[in-house]
Each structure stands twice: as C-alpha cells, then as structure tokens.
Design a protein around this motif. Sequence first.
Motif, PDB file in Angstrom:
ATOM      1  N   GLU A 292      -1.022 -11.482  -1.487  1.00  0.00           N
ATOM      2  CA  GLU A 292      -2.170 -10.663  -1.876  1.00  0.00           C
ATOM      3  C   GLU A 292      -3.141 -10.438  -0.714  1.00  0.00           C
ATOM      4  O   GLU A 292      -4.286 -10.053  -0.929  1.00  0.00           O
ATOM      5  CB  GLU A 292      -2.897 -11.325  -3.043  1.00  0.00           C
ATOM      6  N   ALA A 293      -2.663 -10.662   0.505  1.00  0.00           N
ATOM      7  CA  ALA A 293      -3.524 -10.480   1.676  1.00  0.00           C
ATOM      8  C   ALA A 293      -4.062  -9.054   1.734  1.00  0.00           C
ATOM      9  O   ALA A 293      -3.351  -8.083   1.445  1.00  0.00           O
ATOM     10  CB  ALA A 293      -2.749 -10.806   2.954  1.00  0.00           C
ATOM     11  N   THR A 294      -5.318  -8.930   2.113  1.00  0.00           N
ATOM     12  CA  THR A 294      -5.957  -7.607   2.186  1.00  0.00           C
ATOM     13  C   THR A 294      -5.769  -6.952   3.546  1.00  0.00           C
ATOM     14  O   THR A 294      -6.386  -5.940   3.841  1.00  0.00           O
ATOM     15  CB  THR A 294      -7.463  -7.734   1.882  1.00  0.00           C
ATOM     16  N   THR A 295      -4.921  -7.511   4.385  1.00  0.00           N
ATOM     17  CA  THR A 295      -4.631  -6.922   5.697  1.00  0.00           C
ATOM     18  C   THR A 295      -3.902  -5.588   5.508  1.00  0.00           C
ATOM     19  O   THR A 295      -3.247  -5.356   4.490  1.00  0.00           O
ATOM     20  CB  THR A 295      -3.786  -7.874   6.542  1.00  0.00           C
ATOM     21  N   SER A 296      -3.987  -4.725   6.506  1.00  0.00           N
ATOM     22  CA  SER A 296      -3.560  -3.330   6.335  1.00  0.00           C
ATOM     23  C   SER A 296      -2.076  -3.179   6.020  1.00  0.00           C
ATOM     24  O   SER A 296      -1.701  -2.433   5.109  1.00  0.00           O
ATOM     25  CB  SER A 296      -3.913  -2.519   7.584  1.00  0.00           C
ATOM     26  N   ASP A 297      -1.200  -3.860   6.750  1.00  0.00           N
ATOM     27  CA  ASP A 297       0.221  -3.651   6.515  1.00  0.00           C
ATOM     28  C   ASP A 297       0.666  -4.287   5.202  1.00  0.00           C
ATOM     29  O   ASP A 297       1.521  -3.749   4.497  1.00  0.00           O
ATOM     30  CB  ASP A 297       1.050  -4.198   7.685  1.00  0.00           C
ATOM     31  N   ASN A 298       0.108  -5.441   4.859  1.00  0.00           N
ATOM     32  CA  ASN A 298       0.447  -6.051   3.572  1.00  0.00           C
ATOM     33  C   ASN A 298      -0.004  -5.157   2.427  1.00  0.00           C
ATOM     34  O   ASN A 298       0.705  -5.015   1.423  1.00  0.00           O
ATOM     35  CB  ASN A 298      -0.190  -7.433   3.442  1.00  0.00           C
ATOM     36  N   GLN A 299      -1.165  -4.537   2.565  1.00  0.00           N
ATOM     37  CA  GLN A 299      -1.634  -3.610   1.537  1.00  0.00           C
ATOM     38  C   GLN A 299      -0.747  -2.364   1.487  1.00  0.00           C
ATOM     39  O   GLN A 299      -0.519  -1.799   0.411  1.00  0.00           O
ATOM     40  CB  GLN A 299      -3.096  -3.221   1.802  1.00  0.00           C
TER      41      GLN A 299
END
Length: 417
Positions: A292-299
Amino acid sequence: MPINLKGLAIGLFLTLISAFSANAAASCGDSTGKPATGEPIIIGAITGKTGPDDFSNSTKSAKAYFDCLNANGGIKGRPVKYMIEDDQWNPEIAAQLAAKLVNDQKAVLMVGNSSYVECGANAELYKKAGILVLAGVGVPRECFFADNIAPTNAGPRVSMLGAMGYALDKLHAKSVVCIAPNIPNVGTWSCDGVALLAKEKGFAAQTILMDPGSADATSVILQAAASKPDVIVLGLSKGVAVPLLTAAEEQGLNRSITFLSAASAYDLSVPSTIGSSWDGKFYVNMEFNDLEATTSDNQNWLAVMDQYGQKSDPRDTFAQAGYLAARVAEKALMSLDPANINRETASAAVKQIKGFKSDIFCAPWYFGDGQTRHNANSTTRMAVAEGGKWKVVSDCAPSPDPELKDIRAFEKSAGLN
C-alpha cells in the motif's frame, strides 16, 4: 483579503484534485491514449494456476500492464500479444507448453513466469532456443541458476533467509524449524540455506518438507513444535501457509513460538484472515515495497490493476513481481526499432539492462549479462501482522544468504547496487 484567501484555498483544492486524478490514472508506454494497431509482438508466460494453489498472480499483473501498454500505443505502435499457459504444477505439462510458446508461437521473450516446476523443466530449452525469461516469480533453484532466466523476485531461499536474519538480529532467536514443500530444488534448497546460516551463526536448525497438496497441517505443526524452537519459518505459498497457522493457533503454539515466512505469505488478506491472535507473532519477508506504499510506481501498479486487471486479481507481492517483469520487458523493447523486434534483438536488449529503477524494488534491477545465474533482487524488508494489516518493521537489508557471495562479488566488480 478574505476573498483572496478563499480564492487561494479553492485554487489549491482544485490543484490537489487534479494532481490526485493524474496520479490515479494508470501510466503505461507513451501514455498516448491511442490503441496499438500494428503487428503483434508475441510474448509468452507459463504459470501454475491450477494445482495445490493458484500461483498465477504474477501473470495476471503482467497481463494488466500489457493491456494498459497496448491501450497507450504499445511498443512504438505494435501491441503485445501476451500468451499465458497453465502448467498445473506438472513438469511434463510445463515442458510441453514451453515448446508450444517458444517453438510454435515463436515468442520473442517469456515474461512474468511464476511456477514451482517450469524452470527445472525448461531451462535447457530456453538456452537452446536463445530466448530470455524475465520471470516474475522464480521458485526452484533452477530459476536463479540458469543462463537465460532472470526473475524480478528474490526467491524463496533468499526471502526465507531475509526473514531468518531478522529473527536472529531483532527477535534474538537461537533455534529454528524450517518448513517448506517437498518439491525438487525448492524446499531442500531453501531450508538448506537456513541450516547453513544456522551453522555459521551457531544456532540449532531442523527441516520439515511437506507435500503442499495433501499434508495434514496439524501433524506438520506438531512435528515442528516438538523441539520447542524459538521460531518457525515457512517457505510455502499463501494457500498452504494459512492452514498451518490455523493449526498452530488451535494448538496454542502462537503464544510460545514466533512464526515467520518468505514473501509468499505477504498478501493484504492474510492478517485479517489469521486474526488478531497473531498480532506481533507472524512476520513476513517483503521482496518488494509495502503493498500500500504511496510511492509513485507502486501507486501506478495499483492503478494498472484497478483499470486493466480484474477486481478478483490479488494485489500481492507476486503481482508486484509480474508488473515489474512487464515493465523491464517494455524498457528493453522500447529501445529497439519496432520493425526489427525478434528473439535475437529482444534478448540483446534485455541483457543490456543494468539499472532498472522502481520504488517497488529495494535496489535497482539488472540482468547481469554474461552471468550464468541471476538473482538481482536480494535486498528485502520485513513486516509483521498487526491489527488486521501488515506493519513494515524494517528498512531494506541485504539477505544474509551465504550462497549470494558470487552475486555480491559480481555487483561490486560491475559497479551495481
């Protein structure tokens, strides 16, 4: 002045809404919004969908990314035709399917593979055919010790030893039982790593290999608990690991033994499934970033899954692996003349990838041209079940697997990671 402040607040609100909308939209390829209509590029994949457990999440995620890519111009106008085959956890079927994809369908790459049996069955075929495999989830030893196979995941052995390293350093464990499947070059290979680390560090270790399709969970757990270990570390798929945890709780073992797992149990549904009695008692290794990371690629991965995958497709660590494998393939193919994409040029392009960065990885991924084995992902995190969710409890740390000495030496000599 109040009017200006109100206007400023409204403007800021609209800007934030716009930014959120932009981030929420999946980004793939050239983001043209125009479908690719040229000659398809054939990419294959083999996964274990039916069998003891559904192990196809990597290919589901890779397919979602390729669908997104095709909706946004594809590879310079050429769509990817992604062909997925189910090996049913059967090496003979895996071999037949690989021959079909490689020899008959003329795939230029294999991408997102996730199987307990196919690497061992097909490594020689891939080498002979000159086709590279950007595996999503490598499991048996052959997935990491083959010239032409490079997984994006860390693998069960590296992941289990990442968990074991945490148990030693943070939980002060002095004895362990390793439980893994009795699949050739999977369970023994992984638990042998735990035993080797135990010997180096001077703690006691035992191994239990179980049949993932028919073993009695209670019997396995009681056998593991008989030596009264400080920790039990699991190297099993989620669908096999959860019944073991249920059996352990029924025996009250979660009150006296801490359980850990390779990344195979890192799924958003697991903490709520096993319940609050496991809070602070069940740790998992994370081969990638927080789901659930809010980092760009994970999102972006989550947005791709939401827009191009199925609601039923798991958002788990193996889905992250498939997404990354598809992204690496895209990067390689985008570097080529679209009129000259074939197995030879695609393989050469993949071999040149030396520093693929994503906030989902702990460290940049590389193929390792000229190396006879590939394990670029060997730096991982840890999380613990707490309150029905996972809580990340460590920063990225290199796995203490003694078998990685050659990988570390290569990275140092090549200036990687």
